[in-house]
Design a protein around this motif. Structure first.
Motif, PDB file in Angstrom:
ATOM      1  N   LEU A  26      11.848 -14.975 117.191  1.00  0.00           N
ATOM      2  CA  LEU A  26      10.621 -15.310 117.928  1.00  0.00           C
ATOM      3  C   LEU A  26      10.381 -16.819 117.901  1.00  0.00           C
ATOM      4  N   PHE A  51       6.374 -11.253 123.858  1.00  0.00           N
ATOM      5  CA  PHE A  51       7.782 -11.146 124.233  1.00  0.00           C
ATOM      6  C   PHE A  51       8.017  -9.888 125.075  1.00  0.00           C
ATOM      7  N   LEU A  71      15.575  -9.019 121.790  1.00  0.00           N
ATOM      8  CA  LEU A  71      15.397 -10.242 120.995  1.00  0.00           C
ATOM      9  C   LEU A  71      16.747 -10.881 120.657  1.00  0.00           C
TER      10      LEU A  71
END
Ligand SMILES: [Zn+2]
Length: 375
Positions: A26, A51, A71
């Motif tokens: 992140l 996200f 991710l």
């Protein structure tokens, strides 16, 4: 893939190395400030939600398989690693998506831009390498990257290889070569604009601007953005930037919101006083861009309007502001939070730019555009 499918979802209350790993991802995406490492706190949950929204995933603030995979894939940008076809462990990531999109925009059939380097991506890449005089080994390394970037941004015409390329490149490329276009995502930095949950107008229009930049650059234009993620230039700074860049066209991007939940749709603005004086080219582009977006997204057409805002007045080139949808409207918001839809909007803007710069005899008149009288 074994360990991924066994993974327990992470969420508020989780802690440990897996959480730290998610937080690192992140952070590398600029979504999370440094802080409580390894503890799934509120800031982590908000960053995960953000996200998920931006990537068009289901938004639950938890990291299950799908979010975890997205991710990991988002960590790669083009040039971070060598890419080639591995049938056993195919490369996955945003760098692969980026490569596929560039190949597709250049007219090569690289399969769907799904972020997985498969057989079709390899075939498309080899075709590109052959046309560009590179070793056609299907590996995307430094030389291929350099060629892709040069072709995207600096082609000045006359390379015989380019003339052999597919019809879609012939249609999409040459007339944007040498054009300088400034894309201006509204707001930025501390000024986030409107918000829907954790997603802000500033982030949405920056994402949109990057997508437009990629498409325009692939079609041969030289593109500049007025800001990055953390800047919020004044209108005067934005217009000075475009003037200094000697841009041929200035495109400013916003999304709207209103107290009324019924407001929705796409509006465009160009320089004009409403009583005669107006930018003819600005008005035409405002019209083209809005109609292309409306035609491709089904959003409501709110028309084009003359304005005397500094942003439109102080730019020395045709300047248009496009307001794409209302974050306060449930349907518009769903569309805007969908990454694919934002890709569609970017393609619509590309199509409008292409139509604007097409030779007059190549674009069938739509019935309203009249060439200005020579003085
Ligand atoms: Zn705005």
């Amino acid at each position: 893939m074994g360990s991924e499918s066994d993974m327990q979802p992470l969420g508020p209350g989780s802690h440990g190395a897996a959480v730290a790993d998610v937080q690192a991802a992140l952070r590398s995406l600029g979504l999370l400030e440094p802080g409580s490492d390894g503890v799934y706190d509120r800031a982590t949950e908000l960053a995960v939600r953000h996200f998920q929204q931006v990537r068009g995933l289901s938004v639950d603030g938890r990291v299950g398989e799908e979010t975890y995979r997205a991710l990991s894939e988002a960590r790669w940008s083009l040039g971070d690693r060598l890419l080639h076809h591995d049938p056993v462990r195919p490369a996955r990531g945003d760098d692969v998506t980026n490569l596929q999109e560039r190949l597709l925009e250049l007219g090569y059939d690289a399969g769907r831009a799904d972020g997985i380097f498969g057989r079709e991506t390899e075939t498309g890449l080899q075709a590109f390498q052959r046309d560009y005089g590179l070793t056609a080994d299907g590996t995307c390394g430094p030389a291929t990257l350099r060629a892709l970037r040069q072709l995207g941004r600096k082609v000045t015409g006359g390379r015989p290889q380019l003339l052999r390329q597919s019809a879609s490149f012939v249609e999409s490329g040459p007339h944007l070569i040498g054009r300088r276009i400034v894309v201006d995502p509204g707001h930025g930095g501390a000024d986030t604009g409107f918000a829907a949950g954790e997603t802000t107008e500033a982030d949405l229009v920056l994402d949109l601007a990057s997508r437009i930049e990629g498409r325009l650059a692939a079609a041969g234009a030289t593109v500049y953005l007025t800001r990055g993620r953390h800047q919020d230039p004044t209108p005067a700074e934005r217009t000075a930037f475009a003037n200094d860049a000697r841009a041929d066209l200035f495109i400013s991007l916003h999304v709207d919101a209103q107290d009324s939940p019924h407001a929705r749709g796409v509006a465009s603005y160009y320089y004009g006083t409403g009583s005669g004086t107006s930018s003819t080219v600005g008005e035409r582009f405002a019209d083209l861009a809005r109609r292309e977006v409306v035609a491709r997204t089904g959003m409501l057409d709110l028309g084009g309007h003359p304005k005397t805002w500094d942003l439109l007045r102080m730019t020395r080139m045709p300047a248009v502001r496009l307001d794409v949808g209302y974050l306060s409207h449930p349907v518009d918001r769903l569309l805007l939070l969908d990454a694919r839809l934002r890709g569609t909007v970017a393609s619509a803007v590309l199509a409008a730019v292409q139509r604007l710069f097409l030779p007059a005899d190549a674009d069938p008149p739509t019935g309203t555009f009249v060439l200005p009288q020579r003085a």
